[in-house]
Design an enzyme around this catalytic site. Structure first.
Site: not given
Ligand code: PGA
Length: 251
Positions: A8-10, A94, A96, A166, A172, A209, A231
């Site tokens: 997931n490159w966000k 997600h 976020e 998640e 993150g 993470s 990340g």
């Molecule tokens: P992260 O993000 O690996 O940077 O913790 C995972 C995600 O949000 O899908």
């Protein structure tokens, strides 16, 4: 059964840096085979220039789609548009987006339905916050999210999706769930699905993470079928190592 490593490159990368990253993955052999499905989910603006990824063995996914199929929704993208650009997957729900855009379980379920109609496989995210975990409410939260999702999308749609656990506190932060914490939630998700009459194997991914250092232990858990990686998916070497760990798991 093959397992998944989904990046997931966000909201990161531009055309040149994205192409460099993909080249780095292909050069390191981080591509799909019969053991592992490798997927990257770039921002919308990069999808068109990522077209030839599939030929190189990396599948493409979107990071979200709208809950309507088309119409007067300025700034939004439909599932069909993602499919039109070569996407096979779409991340939905997600944390976020749940946090920043108030997406509910029902919203996520409606989007999943449209995504399936457009031929996409939804990658549906669930997970508790730190305070919910500290209150001992993790299973309640997961069950509520699953219930809302199944009620809105229907069993058939969820049965042909991928689910990503998640925990919000792990995203993150560098503080991944331990393999034991992840496995016990995955086992619970599996139990709920079976209790609701699911007969097919819905792949359950862990996200939060994930790195080259913890991936192997997570993948060794019986109910973990891969990872959703944020990340670490922006670094070719790190992501390629995660793919390698997935590939080395016994079938
Ligand atoms: P992260 O993000 O690996 O940077 O913790 C995972 C995600 O949000 O899908």
């Amino acid at each position: 059964m093959s397992c998944f490593v989904i990046g997931n490159w966000k909201m990161n990368l531009l055309q040149v840096s994205a192409q460099d990253l993909v080249k780095g993955l292909v050069d390191r052999g981080a591509v799909s085979d019969d053991r592992v499905s490798v997927v990257v989910c770039p921002p919308y603006t990069l999808l068109a220039c990522m077209h030839d990824l599939t030929a190189q063995g990396i599948m493409l996914g979107g990071q979200n789609c709208h809950h309507a199929s088309k119409g007067a929704f300025t700034g939004e993208i439909s599932a069909e548009m993602l499919s039109d650009l070569g996407c096979r997957y779409v991340i939905l729900g997600h944390s976020e987006r749940r946090r920043d855009y108030n997406e509910s379980d029902a919203d996520v379920g409606h989007k999943a339905k449209l995504a399936r109609e457009a031929g996409l496989v939804p990658v549906i995210c669930l997970g508790e916050t730190l305070s919910e975990r500290q209150d001992g409410a993790t299973f309640d939260v997961i069950e509520r999210q699953l219930r809302g999702l199944i009620d809105a999308a229907g069993i058939d749609v969820v049965a042909s999706s991928v689910i990503a656990y998640e925990p919000v506190w792990a995203i993150g932060t560098g503080l991944a769930a331990t393999s034991q914490q992840a496995q016990e939630v995955h086992a619970r998700i599996r139990e709920v699905l079976v209790g609701r009459g699911f007969t097919s194997h819905v792949p359950l991914l862990y996200g939060g993470s994930v790195t080259a250092d913890n991936a192997s232990e997570l993948f060794a858990c019986p109910d973990i079928d891969g990872a959703l990686v944020g990340g670490a998916s922006l670094k070719a070497e790190e992501f390629a190592k995660i793919v390698d760990h997935a590939r080395r798991q016994p079938a």
